[in-house]
Design a protein around this motif. Sequence first.
Motif, short mmCIF file in Angstrom:
data_model
loop_
_atom_site.label_atom_id
_atom_site.label_comp_id
_atom_site.label_asym_id
_atom_site.label_seq_id
_atom_site.Cartn_x
_atom_site.Cartn_y
_atom_site.Cartn_z
N ALA A 96 -28.03 13.41 -31.65
CA ALA A 96 -27.68 14.48 -30.75
C ALA A 96 -27.80 14.43 -29.05
N GLY A 97 -28.75 13.63 -28.68
CA GLY A 97 -29.16 13.35 -27.18
C GLY A 97 -28.41 12.26 -26.74
N PRO A 98 -29.09 11.79 -25.65
CA PRO A 98 -28.72 10.38 -25.04
C PRO A 98 -29.56 9.28 -26.09
N HIS A 99 -28.61 8.07 -26.24
CA HIS A 99 -29.12 7.28 -27.19
C HIS A 99 -28.18 5.91 -26.93
N GLU A 100 -28.58 4.81 -27.79
CA GLU A 100 -27.58 3.74 -27.82
C GLU A 100 -26.85 3.83 -29.20
N CYS A 101 -25.68 3.33 -29.06
CA CYS A 101 -24.77 3.83 -30.29
C CYS A 101 -23.67 2.74 -30.21
N SER A 102 -23.29 2.14 -31.44
CA SER A 102 -22.02 1.49 -31.26
C SER A 102 -20.70 2.29 -31.17
N SER A 103 -19.70 1.68 -30.71
CA SER A 103 -18.41 2.37 -30.47
C SER A 103 -17.61 1.86 -31.25
N TYR A 104 -16.60 2.73 -31.60
CA TYR A 104 -15.31 1.92 -32.53
C TYR A 104 -13.88 2.48 -31.89
N ASP A 105 -13.02 1.30 -31.88
CA ASP A 105 -11.69 1.49 -31.54
C ASP A 105 -10.96 1.62 -32.88
N ALA A 106 -10.41 2.75 -33.30
CA ALA A 106 -9.74 2.95 -34.30
C ALA A 106 -8.33 2.20 -34.29
N ILE A 107 -7.80 1.63 -33.21
CA ILE A 107 -6.63 1.08 -33.24
C ILE A 107 -6.78 -0.34 -33.47
N SER A 108 -7.79 -0.94 -32.47
CA SER A 108 -8.03 -2.39 -32.67
C SER A 108 -8.94 -2.73 -33.68
N ARG A 109 -9.61 -1.51 -34.28
CA ARG A 109 -10.60 -1.77 -35.25
C ARG A 109 -11.93 -2.48 -34.91
N GLU A 110 -12.11 -2.45 -33.45
CA GLU A 110 -13.12 -3.41 -32.81
C GLU A 110 -14.38 -2.62 -32.82
N ILE A 111 -15.53 -3.03 -32.93
CA ILE A 111 -16.68 -2.48 -33.04
C ILE A 111 -17.43 -3.01 -31.65
N ASN A 112 -18.04 -2.12 -30.75
CA ASN A 112 -18.63 -2.63 -29.33
C ASN A 112 -20.23 -2.05 -29.83
N ALA A 113 -21.09 -3.00 -30.04
CA ALA A 113 -22.42 -2.73 -30.29
C ALA A 113 -23.34 -2.29 -29.27
N CYS A 114 -24.11 -1.26 -29.39
CA CYS A 114 -25.36 -1.11 -28.47
C CYS A 114 -24.92 -0.56 -27.11
N GLN A 115 -24.10 0.45 -27.02
CA GLN A 115 -23.76 1.19 -25.86
C GLN A 115 -24.54 2.44 -25.71
N TRP A 116 -24.72 2.52 -24.38
CA TRP A 116 -25.69 3.61 -23.81
C TRP A 116 -24.53 5.08 -24.08
#
Length: 145
Positions: A96-116
């Motif tokens: 819910a607040g500021p945190h590190e999290c992975s992001s996901y690109d639905a088109i390329s299906r690429e996961i970027n780990a540990c983004q602020w």
Amino acid sequence: MSDLAEFLRARYTEQLEAQGRISRDAYQADAPCPVCQKPTWGMSVYVGDPSRLAKFEPCEHEINDPEQLDQFQEPAPDPDVLADLDAKLAIVDLHAGPHECSSYDAISREINACQWVPGGDCTTLRLLAKPFGEHRDYKVEEWAV
């Protein structure tokens, strides 16, 4: 807490409240249907306002007499559904607040780990919100994955 986190918390709270209106577990196999007196092998009950409605299987007769229903059922929410909703609420709280999290690109299906994530509308919460895409309060432009 972000709008998305509040939206998810509200939907999961609604689902928890709905679980409190479901009855099950006390049915006795082969109990006679109170309408036709034939043996039954199951009964579905929905507890809602203002009355409860039971449907017997296989005869499909329905009753809503509280005295008759009480002899068959006691309120008992589904423990698996409750555990699932509790886990989802915990995930919402963690994201819910500021945190590190992975992001996901639905088109390329690429996961970027540990983004602020400074806000709270991370990919995890957006994925959790996907099943509510048709809800009137769902913000398609902001929350789509």
